[in-house]
Scaffold this motif. Structure first.
Motif, PDB file in Angstrom:
ATOM      1  N   UNK B 316      57.093 -23.389  11.283  1.00  0.00           N
ATOM      2  CA  UNK B 316      56.251 -22.049  11.206  1.00  0.00           C
ATOM      3  C   UNK B 316      56.401 -20.877  10.220  1.00  0.00           C
ATOM      4  N   UNK B 317      55.464 -20.711   9.341  1.00  0.00           N
ATOM      5  CA  UNK B 317      55.705 -19.664   7.996  1.00  0.00           C
ATOM      6  C   UNK B 317      54.668 -18.924   8.866  1.00  0.00           C
ATOM      7  N   UNK B 318      55.613 -17.853   8.276  1.00  0.00           N
ATOM      8  CA  UNK B 318      55.079 -16.323   9.198  1.00  0.00           C
ATOM      9  C   UNK B 318      54.887 -14.770   8.367  1.00  0.00           C
ATOM     10  N   UNK B 319      55.055 -15.743   7.272  1.00  0.00           N
ATOM     11  CA  UNK B 319      55.259 -14.830   6.500  1.00  0.00           C
ATOM     12  C   UNK B 319      53.726 -14.357   5.240  1.00  0.00           C
ATOM     13  N   UNK B 320      52.469 -14.391   6.769  1.00  0.00           N
ATOM     14  CA  UNK B 320      51.369 -14.046   6.005  1.00  0.00           C
ATOM     15  C   UNK B 320      51.154 -12.733   6.084  1.00  0.00           C
ATOM     16  N   UNK B 321      51.931 -12.106   6.651  1.00  0.00           N
ATOM     17  CA  UNK B 321      51.614 -10.761   6.525  1.00  0.00           C
ATOM     18  C   UNK B 321      50.651 -10.394   7.951  1.00  0.00           C
ATOM     19  N   UNK B 322      50.184 -11.127   8.842  1.00  0.00           N
ATOM     20  CA  UNK B 322      49.492 -11.051  10.061  1.00  0.00           C
ATOM     21  C   UNK B 322      50.107 -12.058  11.049  1.00  0.00           C
ATOM     22  N   UNK B 323      49.978 -11.045  11.807  1.00  0.00           N
ATOM     23  CA  UNK B 323      51.004 -11.274  13.031  1.00  0.00           C
ATOM     24  C   UNK B 323      49.503 -11.710  13.709  1.00  0.00           C
ATOM     25  N   UNK B 324      49.934 -13.451  15.127  1.00  0.00           N
ATOM     26  CA  UNK B 324      49.697 -14.450  15.147  1.00  0.00           C
ATOM     27  C   UNK B 324      48.510 -13.508  16.622  1.00  0.00           C
ATOM     28  N   UNK B 325      49.218 -12.462  17.087  1.00  0.00           N
ATOM     29  CA  UNK B 325      47.266 -11.768  18.127  1.00  0.00           C
ATOM     30  C   UNK B 325      46.662 -10.868  16.351  1.00  0.00           C
ATOM     31  N   UNK B 326      46.574 -11.097  15.847  1.00  0.00           N
ATOM     32  CA  UNK B 326      46.546 -10.392  14.808  1.00  0.00           C
ATOM     33  C   UNK B 326      44.536 -12.003  14.802  1.00  0.00           C
ATOM     34  N   UNK B 327      45.889 -12.165  14.516  1.00  0.00           N
ATOM     35  CA  UNK B 327      44.351 -13.053  14.258  1.00  0.00           C
ATOM     36  C   UNK B 327      43.818 -13.341  15.352  1.00  0.00           C
ATOM     37  N   UNK B 328      44.363 -13.846  16.092  1.00  0.00           N
ATOM     38  CA  UNK B 328      43.079 -14.444  17.742  1.00  0.00           C
ATOM     39  C   UNK B 328      42.174 -13.205  18.012  1.00  0.00           C
ATOM     40  N   UNK B 329      42.843 -11.972  17.611  1.00  0.00           N
ATOM     41  CA  UNK B 329      41.840 -10.419  17.544  1.00  0.00           C
ATOM     42  C   UNK B 329      40.815 -11.034  17.062  1.00  0.00           C
ATOM     43  N   UNK B 330      40.840 -11.439  15.295  1.00  0.00           N
ATOM     44  CA  UNK B 330      40.454 -11.880  14.416  1.00  0.00           C
ATOM     45  C   UNK B 330      38.667 -12.181  14.749  1.00  0.00           C
ATOM     46  N   UNK B 331      39.598 -13.972  15.967  1.00  0.00           N
ATOM     47  CA  UNK B 331      38.228 -14.814  15.537  1.00  0.00           C
ATOM     48  C   UNK B 331      37.598 -14.431  17.037  1.00  0.00           C
ATOM     49  N   UNK B 332      38.541 -13.954  17.857  1.00  0.00           N
ATOM     50  CA  UNK B 332      37.639 -13.705  18.892  1.00  0.00           C
ATOM     51  C   UNK B 332      36.110 -12.111  18.370  1.00  0.00           C
ATOM     52  N   UNK B 333      36.797 -11.476  17.366  1.00  0.00           N
ATOM     53  CA  UNK B 333      35.745 -10.691  16.902  1.00  0.00           C
ATOM     54  C   UNK B 333      34.949 -11.192  15.958  1.00  0.00           C
ATOM     55  N   UNK B 334      35.168 -12.248  15.642  1.00  0.00           N
ATOM     56  CA  UNK B 334      34.207 -12.720  15.183  1.00  0.00           C
ATOM     57  C   UNK B 334      32.960 -13.246  15.623  1.00  0.00           C
ATOM     58  N   UNK B 335      33.687 -14.742  17.172  1.00  0.00           N
ATOM     59  CA  UNK B 335      33.262 -14.819  17.737  1.00  0.00           C
ATOM     60  C   UNK B 335      32.223 -14.154  18.299  1.00  0.00           C
TER      61      UNK B 335
END
Lengths: 906, 412
Positions: B316-335
């Protein structure tokens, strides 16, 4: 040389407005006897002027023609110099010399253009498919085509392409064949089918090939062109009264409308029409926007106050089964509503157009309120809006019978002023000419500068050619407004479609800077309280708009201010100057040359199969000349109309043969960039021989003493001129400049044309670029290939790519606006989507459908899919700049790099 | 961001309900009346307002059940940079209303007060619908991210579970059954696909709305299949966050069903637990992803099912600076904004924007890259680190798609 003496005789001072016309004895201008300019009677009571004179015999867009057509027109000598003095700066000498020389030359060529072209004016707009006429041509008949054109041999008629670039129009009949066709078929009819197969300019060659192999006699189906709804913009522009009822009816039927209402109580009650200050088209009760205004007004109130949203920007409504886009513009308590049918002006365009309309109204009247409350202004507004609607809707309707394929508004036009990249030297020339106009350096004209106060200060100017912005010396906001003014009034369209003999427009305007500063009073660097005027002059395809200021250091303009003939002359001579350096000719070729940067207009060459075609083509030595029968016949027939007496087929037969050798293997009706030279070669000779009296010019040149590097250059040029690609040189000579300087300049221009360096901005061995748009929205400018590139390409696949590119660009543009808006305003009143503001590049990969490919001849079974990218990227520093690119998928591109390369071309 | 949905009785103008999500104030009665008035007025003039855009949002009127005089007008208002398909939302709301009270009731509107009361039971479903638009709600326990797609988990156990579901459905004389883990669809009975995807989605929302109840039956109307005759939907909680849902007739009483459930599912506890381990990765372990893939959204276009995942990598490398929820939101918005163009069949009619034959699309933002590609029936949207080059991204997305098509553990 003797020319220099003439300089002394220039004594036109500017202290009197009358002196300039008849000041010099070498003026040959027809009107020069009287001091009244020809447009004088057209000046209206309020001092405004619209004077337009177009050349009658010019029917189609000139820039679509290859250069040889243009030459007929441009070979006429221009000796109609009105004023003796033109330019007095360092370079001004050159032109004076030229002019003096010219004045000695008798008028040789100008007469020619008035004969020629029969009134075969084609109705460009609409034709319904009702009337078909079928003619069977016996296979046994072979017509003797002097041009060795297959089409003429088979059918005995010559065709040309319609303005839509696809439809075939009967241009002429051979004498032997005339009996077969007349009286049923006339010139200007459309050839719609051969043996029941639909033909257009794309497939004609293939079909002809089939007919040759076929033993049956071909059956030709012709279609009669019907009267379309094309509206003469020229007449509309000159219109001083309200537009006629028929036009109003037409606009009413097309469901476009404009409404301005005030919503505060006092005015609402005092006004007879419940607050409606302006409505067009009228009568009120037949205007759907008027009838349903309650809904929009309520919504406009409700949204910000009760729903917490911003004011509505636009609504899409369905009325009588037509989708209509309605836009809202609030001005304090007032509301401006406009409606456009979605078919012609889609939502994307509607948003852009309303911004332009508001800009235009503010530019012309100072504010929206002033615009609609100005007394006795209704007629003016009526004609203004009728022009706007005609430009946007009526004259923009698709020209093909299938209504589904609607042309709509050009993406490029809706976004900003369409500009093109020019070579640096040309740019310098253009800027120089405008700068000289702006500098208004009259020192050498009159000795008593002290006593002479100028009427106006020129604060900027912009120059258009065929609707393309060449140069702008205006502030960004001014340019946007002037561009809106020229575009929405249809001036740009007019200058593209027709060749202008003379256009003069004069209008008082309210510049952005002044309008907006009223709010913050007490600024130290305020704009003075003067008056501003926009002077637009046009000639040929050029439009020059000059913004002038009265007040401050110049005389104050008081009361009604008609145009000053002196300044009109100034602007006209600025255009003359551009004519003198041959810019009009140069641009004609430049616009057809597709060089900077080069775009691939035959996209099928990028497939395996296409490569094979191209290779076989290039292997054959002669076949580099990729002319097609069709285009040639058009040009030649047109030429014949110009000067029927002359034997013109000097070089055409061999090019025809070439076109036969690679018959059917390509679809481009136009010459390729590399080949323009040769093409021109064969035909320009004609014109050259006409101007035989000016042959001596070259020898005159040699008398001049030149030294140093310039001498070297001269020498080289002269050597060139005896070489193979010499026509420009000869052409120069024929244009009778005996002066060294003149030819020097021209050569610098034209030499460049001779060895055009085609620039590429994409990476990779092959040119994979199909189209691009670089938009600088802050500046109100964009750079893109010329508008008629699609017509030049004349290729189904290319048209498909372009269509996809444009619709994809709209999407990408909308997405990128989030980022631009965010950067502009970090704490916007309405929160933006957090994710979208970070997006700076967006790309889409498309696949061309198989039908389109097979229409292009790529119909092998196992062809790989044809993929192309449409990519847009925003560069935010220092000002937002958007770049849109359309390229073949085979070579990946880095948009930053492309933008970099593109910036070098500018 | 804020979104409001208002339902008004078309004829009488009586407000039926108003639901909102976001930071806006509730809409006043007078405002509702005015909004309704605008629509009525323009209708009188043979004009229908399709859509109105405001800065960063839009207002939409929609009338359903048009064949009858009495019907309901839905008004939707979205603002604040919310990327959503308002029209889709309103039609989903309408579906949910029919789902709960039936079409006949809605059309007759004889007793508006009664209807208002009846519709109260669909509020949880409506709220879930609205929540699915809210980027702040991405991290909620039962995420509904997309309006038109059924969120699923892909697991190798799905095949076995399907047999169990078939068996279960048969024993309760029902037809359609499905297994839901953490609000995600995991397995269905073999007939389940007979249901319209939108109906299936409502079933899932129903299960989510009845959170907590161990066994419950609800009358439901299927908007497409039987808008006027109610079915009986039985939800049963097997384990924590695991529900089975079956649509059946009236006969087996709830107490009987309780026994049947025990019989049928006793032996499957371990399999279900195994399947449950698939959450939140949502993909079978046999499908691996490149480390640069930060999140992925797979859409099965025909079945209208989608799989989100942001926990792709075991370490679980969480140090990417982007929260998981935000990733979902990006993907959702992109879709929603972009990638949906790749599947035109997912879009409902409307003025075409001229974009056809698109095969791939991507975004580059300052912090990430998104890429979407379609292969046959499967659409893959991937979220990548911004340092990855586009050509690499294209390769990886393509590889994921190939993987999904060939992997035997993938069972939609």
């Amino acid at each position: 040389m003797n020319n220099y003496k003439n300089k002394i005789s220039y004594d036109s001072p500017c202290d009197s407005d009358n002196d300039w016309t008849n000041s010099s004895d070498d003026s040959k201008y027809s009107d020069s006897e009287s001091s009244v300019p020809e447009w004088d009677s057209d000046v209206s009571e309020d001092g405004e002027l619209v004077y337009i004179k177009t050349k009658i015999n010019n029917e189609t867009t000139d820039e679509t023609k290859p250069p040889l057509l243009e030459s007929c027109e441009t070979f006429k000598l221009r000796n109609n110099f009105k004023r003796s003095s033109t330019r007095r700066s360092t370079k001004g000498r050159i032109f004076k010399v030229l002019k003096a020389h010219k004045s000695k030359n008798p008028d040789t060529g100008s007469k020619r253009e008035h004969e020629g072209l029969p009134a075969a004016s084609i109705n460009k707009n609409k034709f319904n498919g009702d009337k078909f006429i079928i003619i069977q041509v016996s296979k046994n008949m072979i017509f003797s085509s002097e041009k060795n054109c297959q089409l003429e041999k088979l059918f005995g008629l010559s065709l040309e392409t319609h303005a839509d670039g696809k439809t075939l129009v009967v241009a002429d009949f051979l004498t032997e064949a005339k009996l077969i066709y007349t009286p049923k078929i006339k010139k200007g009819y459309y050839l719609s089918k051969i043996n029941g197969v639909e033909v257009n300019s794309y497939n004609i060659n293939n079909i002809l090939q089939r007919i040759i192999e076929d033993h049956n006699s071909p059956r030709l189906t012709f279609q009669m062109p019907t009267e379309g709804s094309y509206i003469d913009l020229e007449r509309l522009l000159k219109l001083k009264n309200a537009p006629e009822n028929s036009l109003t009816q037409l606009l009413k039927d097309s469901l476009c409308s404009v409404l301005y209402l005030c919503c505060n109580d006092i005015e609402y009650n005092s006004n007879d029409d419940k607050g409606v200050l302006y409505c067009y088209p009228r009568p009120f009760n037949q205007n759907f926007l008027y009838n349903t205004r309650g809904a929009y007004v309520t919504l406009n109130h409700l949204a910000p106050k009760s729903l917490g949203t911003s004011e509505p920007t636009n609504s899409t409504v369905l009325h009588n089964n037509t989708l209509i886009n309605i836009t809202y513009t609030s001005h304090y308590n007032d509301l401006l509503l406009t409606a456009f049918p979605n078919k012609q002006v889609d939502l994307f365009a509607a948003k852009k157009v309303i911004a332009d309309i508001v800009r235009l109204l503010e530019f012309l009247y100072g504010s929206l309120k002033a615009c609609f409350t100005k007394p006795n202004n209704v007629d003016k507004l009526d004609s203004l809006f009728s022009r706007i609607f005609v430009t946007l809707i009526i004259n923009n309707k698709g020209s093909k019978e299938d209504g589904s394929k609607n042309v709509g508004l050009y993406l490029e036009d809706t976004l900003a002023a369409h500009s093109v990249t020019l070579p640096l030297e040309v740019k310098v020339q253009v800027d120089d000419a405008i700068a000289e106009l702006e500098s208004a350096d009259y020192r050498e004209w009159t000795d008593d500068i002290e006593n002479f106060q100028r009427l106006y200060t020129v604060i900027g100017a912009c120059l258009y050619y065929s609707g393309h912005l060449l140069s702008s010396h205006l502030q960004d906001e001014d340019l946007k407004e002037i561009n809106a003014y020229l575009r929405l009034n249809g001036v740009l369209k007019l200058s593209t479609d027709k060749e202008l003999e003379k256009l003069v427009m004069w209008k008082e305007v309210f510049i952005h800077e002044h309008r907006n500063q009223n709010k913050n009073e007490g600024n130290e660097y305020r704009v003075l309280d003067g008056r501003w005027f926009l002077l637009t002059v046009g000639k040929g395809h050029f439009i020059l708009s000059t913004l002038m200021e009265a007040g401050g250091c110049t005389e104050d303009a008081v009361g009604i201010t008609p145009p000053s003939p002196f300044y009109v002359e100034e602007c006209e001579s600025c255009l003359e100057l551009l004519y003198d350096v041959g810019l009009h000719k140069y641009l004609g070729t430049w616009f057809c040359s597709n060089t900077q940067p080069q775009v691939e207009t035959s996209p099928e060459y990028l497939t395996k199969y296409g490569r094979k075609i191209r290779d076989t083509n290039t292997l054959r030595p002669d076949s580099t000349l990729k002319t097609s029968t069709l285009k040639l016949t058009k040009s030649l027939s047109e030429k014949r109309r110009h000067n029927s007496s002359e034997q013109i087929n000097v070089g055409s037969s061999n090019s025809d043969m070439n076109s036969l050798t690679n018959y059917g293997s390509h679809h481009s009706l136009y010459v390729h960039t590399y080949n323009t030279q040769k093409y021109r070669n064969s035909s320009l000779d004609v014109s050259y021989s006409e101007d035989s009296n000016s042959l001596k010019s070259n020898s005159e040149v040699s008398e001049e003493r030149v030294q140093g590097r310039r001498a070297d250059r001269e020498q080289r040029n002269r050597r060139d001129s005896s070489g193979s690609d010499s026509d420009w040189e000869r052409l120069d000579g024929s244009r009778a400049s005996g002066s060294m300087d003149m030819s020097d300049i021209r050569k610098s221009l034209l030499n460049e044309m001779n060895h055009v360096t085609t620039h590429r901005i994409t990476a990779g061995e092959e040119n994979v670029l199909f189209h691009f748009v670089q938009l600088e929205s802050e500046k109100g400018m964009l750079i893109a290939p010329v508008k008629n590139i699609e017509m030049q390409a004349n290729n189904v696949l290319y048209s498909y790519i372009l269509k996809t590119f444009r619709s994809a660009c709209k999407q990408i543009h909308d997405l990128l606006q989030h980022s631009i808006r965010f950067k502009k305003n970090h704490a916007p009143s309405n929160p933006l989507n957090k994710i979208l503001v970070a997006v700076k590049e967006h790309g889409m990969l498309f696949q061309a459908p198989l039908e389109t490919l097979s229409q292009c001849g790529v119909n092998k079974k196992n062809t790989e899919p044809y993929l192309f990218w449409v990519v847009g990227r925003v560069f935010s520093d220092p000002e937002p700049r958007e770049l849109y690119l359309c390229y073949h998928e085979s070579v990946p591109q880095d948009l930053t790099e492309v933008a970099y390369l593109l910036s070098y071309l500018e | 961001m804020s979104v409001i949905v208002i339902a008004v009785a078309t004829e009488s103008g009586v407000p039926i309900f108003s639901r909102k999500r976001g930071n806006n104030e509730s809409v006043q009665f007078s405002t509702i009346a005015s909004l309704h008035g605008i629509n009525m007025f323009s209708k009188c003039h043979n004009l229908s307002l399709i859509e109105t855009q405001v800065d960063n949002g839009s207002i939409l009127w929609k009338e359903y059940c048009k064949r009858f005089i009495f019907s309901v007008t839905l008004i939707g208002i979205a603002t604040g940079g919310l990327e959503c398909d308002l029209e889709l939302l309103l039609s989903s709301v309408n579906d949910a209303m029919i789902f709960c009270v039936g079409k006949k009731e809605l059309e007759n509107l004889k007793n508006i007060d009664q209807i208002k009361r009846d519709l109260r039971q669909c509020y949880p479903i409506l709220d879930y619908l609205l929540e699915s638009l809210d980027p702040n709600a991405v991290s909620s326990p039962l995420p509904t991210l997309l309006l038109d797609l059924i969120q699923s988990i892909l697991c190798p156990q799905a095949h076995q579970l399907q047999q169990a579901l078939d068996n279960y459905a048969e024993s309760v004389t029902g037809r359609w059954a499905c297994l839901i883990i953490h609000g995600h669809l995991v397995a269905t009975s073999s007939d389940f696909c007979e249901l319209d995807p939108r109906e299936a989605r409502l079933m899932l929302l129903l299960a989510a709305a009845q959170d907590g109840a161990p066994l419950r039956d609800t009358p439901v109307y299927f908007p497409q299949m039987s808008p006027n005759v109610a079915f009986r939907a039985v939800t049963c909680k097997l384990l924590a966050d695991v529900y089975i849902l079956v649509v059946c007739g009236a006969t087996p009483a709830l107490s009987q069903i309780d026994e049947i459930v025990l019989q049928c599912w006793e032996g499957y506890a371990s399999i279900i637990k195994e399947a449950k381990l698939g959450f939140p990765r949502n993909f079978p372990m046999s499908i691996t992803f490149e480390p640069c893939v930060l999140g992925v959204l797979i859409v099965n276009i025909n079945k209208r099912r989608c799989v989100f995942s942001r926990h792709l990598h075991p370490s679980n490398q969480k140090g990417r600076g982007m929260s998981g929820a935000h990733r979902m939101d990006i993907l959702r918005t992109f879709y929603i904004t972009t990638a949906r163009e790749l599947a035109p069949e997912l879009k409902h009619k409307g003025p075409s924007n001229g974009i056809e034959n698109m095969t791939e699309t991507y975004w580059c933002s300052e912090y990430h890259k998104c890429h979407a590609q379609r292969l046959g029936n499967i659409l893959c949207c991937g979220l990548y680190a911004s340092s990855v080059q586009l050509h690499t991204i294209r390769l990886i997305t393509n590889q994921i798609l190939q993987d999904l098509n060939t992997n035997k553990d993938v069972y939609w």
